[in-house]
Design an enzyme around this catalytic site. Structure first.
Site, PDB file in Angstrom:
ATOM      1  CD  GLU A  70       8.998   0.711  -7.766  1.00 48.97           C
ATOM      2  OE1 GLU A  70       8.991  -0.216  -8.575  1.00 48.97           O
ATOM      3  OE2 GLU A  70       8.703   0.596  -6.568  1.00 48.97           O
ATOM      4  CG  ASP A 117       0.798   3.379  -3.905  1.00 50.93           C
ATOM      5  OD1 ASP A 117       0.181   4.435  -4.003  1.00 50.93           O
ATOM      6  OD2 ASP A 117       0.258   2.329  -3.508  1.00 50.93           O
ATOM      7  CG  PHE A 170      -5.090  -0.040  -8.765  1.00 53.81           C
ATOM      8  CD1 PHE A 170      -4.263  -0.227  -7.666  1.00 53.81           C
ATOM      9  CD2 PHE A 170      -5.050  -0.968  -9.803  1.00 53.81           C
ATOM     10  CE1 PHE A 170      -3.411  -1.328  -7.589  1.00 53.81           C
ATOM     11  CE2 PHE A 170      -4.205  -2.070  -9.728  1.00 53.81           C
ATOM     12  CZ  PHE A 170      -3.391  -2.249  -8.617  1.00 53.81           C
TER      13      PHE A 170
HETATM   14  P1  IMP Z   1       4.743   1.110  -2.604  1.00 56.57           P
HETATM   15  O1  IMP Z   1       5.631   0.204  -1.810  1.00 56.57           O
HETATM   16  O2  IMP Z   1       3.416   1.334  -1.915  1.00 56.57           O
HETATM   17  O3  IMP Z   1       5.388   2.398  -3.036  1.00 56.57           O
HETATM   18  O4  IMP Z   1       4.297   0.307  -3.863  1.00 56.57           O
HETATM   19  C1  IMP Z   1       5.061   0.131  -4.940  1.00 56.57           C
HETATM   20  C2  IMP Z   1       4.577  -1.014  -5.796  1.00 56.57           C
HETATM   21  O5  IMP Z   1       3.172  -1.265  -5.654  1.00 56.57           O
HETATM   22  C3  IMP Z   1       4.763  -0.646  -7.239  1.00 56.57           C
HETATM   23  O6  IMP Z   1       6.036  -1.000  -7.667  1.00 56.57           O
HETATM   24  C4  IMP Z   1       3.680  -1.449  -7.911  1.00 56.57           C
HETATM   25  O7  IMP Z   1       4.151  -2.760  -8.173  1.00 56.57           O
HETATM   26  C5  IMP Z   1       2.580  -1.516  -6.899  1.00 56.57           C
HETATM   27  N1  IMP Z   1       1.569  -0.485  -7.187  1.00 56.57           N
HETATM   28  C6  IMP Z   1       1.418   0.716  -6.597  1.00 56.57           C
HETATM   29  N2  IMP Z   1       0.397   1.401  -7.138  1.00 56.57           N
HETATM   30  C7  IMP Z   1      -0.095   0.604  -8.119  1.00 56.57           C
HETATM   31  C8  IMP Z   1      -1.161   0.768  -9.082  1.00 56.57           C
HETATM   32  O8  IMP Z   1      -1.850   1.790  -9.153  1.00 56.57           O
HETATM   33  N3  IMP Z   1      -1.344  -0.264  -9.945  1.00 56.57           N
HETATM   34  C9  IMP Z   1      -0.609  -1.414  -9.898  1.00 56.57           C
HETATM   35  N4  IMP Z   1       0.389  -1.602  -9.035  1.00 56.57           N
HETATM   36  C10 IMP Z   1       0.645  -0.608  -8.143  1.00 56.57           C
END
Ligand code: IMP
Length: 188
Positions: free
Chosen positions: A101, A105, A154
């Site tokens: 991954e 986040d 971000f």
């Molecule tokens: P989660 O489901 O919130 O853990 O998000 C995971 C996905 O969100 C990651 O695989 C990324 O594709 C996207 N994501 C999370 N944070 C960022 C960031 O800071 N920049 C760009 N994409 C992000």
């Protein structure tokens, strides 16, 4: 839609990423030392650069497959519902799997993907995330291996996008909106 002007500040250099991947590959080799072949599953699209560098450091038999789960669309806020947009090509039952991954986040994406893959009865299911933003976690989960823990910013580069841009930067940088930059000499 017009994009708010922003610039990118380097957070993790290409050199630091390469050095960390070397160390992670050693740990992974050790953890899978009893395995003939592992299935490395990259989560599209953000992990494509990371997985390319990681498998070349692994020096073991690997199969590569990809899975795409829905993510942010064109904004910066995580959507809570995770949809599988593209499934694996191959079976994983009884196999040793490593999910790759880009960023954990809130944790919703990895959690949903792991639940799906676990239901297919792999022999071993581990995860590696290049980046981890623990401050934003909503699901109690941590990847088996993490490249770097980062603050709540971000980020882009090294495969990771902002509205589909900046994936090809060789380093990880944080997006700073020009109208949010604190004025010099202002109070902290
Ligand atoms: P989660 O489901 O919130 O853990 O998000 C995971 C996905 O969100 C990651 O695989 C990324 O594709 C996207 N994501 C999370 N944070 C960022 C960031 O800071 N920049 C760009 N994409 C992000």
């Amino acid at each position: 839609m017009t994009q708010r002007p922003y610039h990118i500040e380097t957070m993790i250099s290409a050199k630091a990423i390469a050095a960390r991947i070397e160390d992670l590959a050693k740990e992974i080799r050790q953890a899978y030392r009893d395995t003939d072949k592992i299935v490395v599953v990259g989560l599209l699209r953000g992990s494509f650069v990371f997985i390319a560098d990681l498998v070349r450091e692994l020096e073991m038999n690997v199969e590569v497959d990809f899975l795409e789960a829905s993510s942010y669309g064109s904004g910066t806020e995580s959507s809570r519902e995770v949809k599988i947009l593209k499934d694996l090509r191959g079976p994983i039952e009884g196999r040793d799997v490593l999910v790759v991954e880009d960023i954990v986040d809130t944790g919703h994406t990895l959690s949903a993907v792991l639940k799906l893959l676990q239901s297919r009865n792999p022999r071993k299911l581990e995860t590696i995330a290049l980046l981890d933003k623990p401050a934003r976690r909503e699901v109690d989960l941590k990847a088996t291996w993490t490249g770097f823990e980062i603050p709540d910013a971000f980020v882009v580069g090294y495969g990771i996008d902002f509205a589909q841009a900046n994936r090809n930067l060789p380093f990880i940088g944080s997006v700073v909106f020009d109208d949010e930059v604190p004025e010099a000499g202002g109070k902290a």
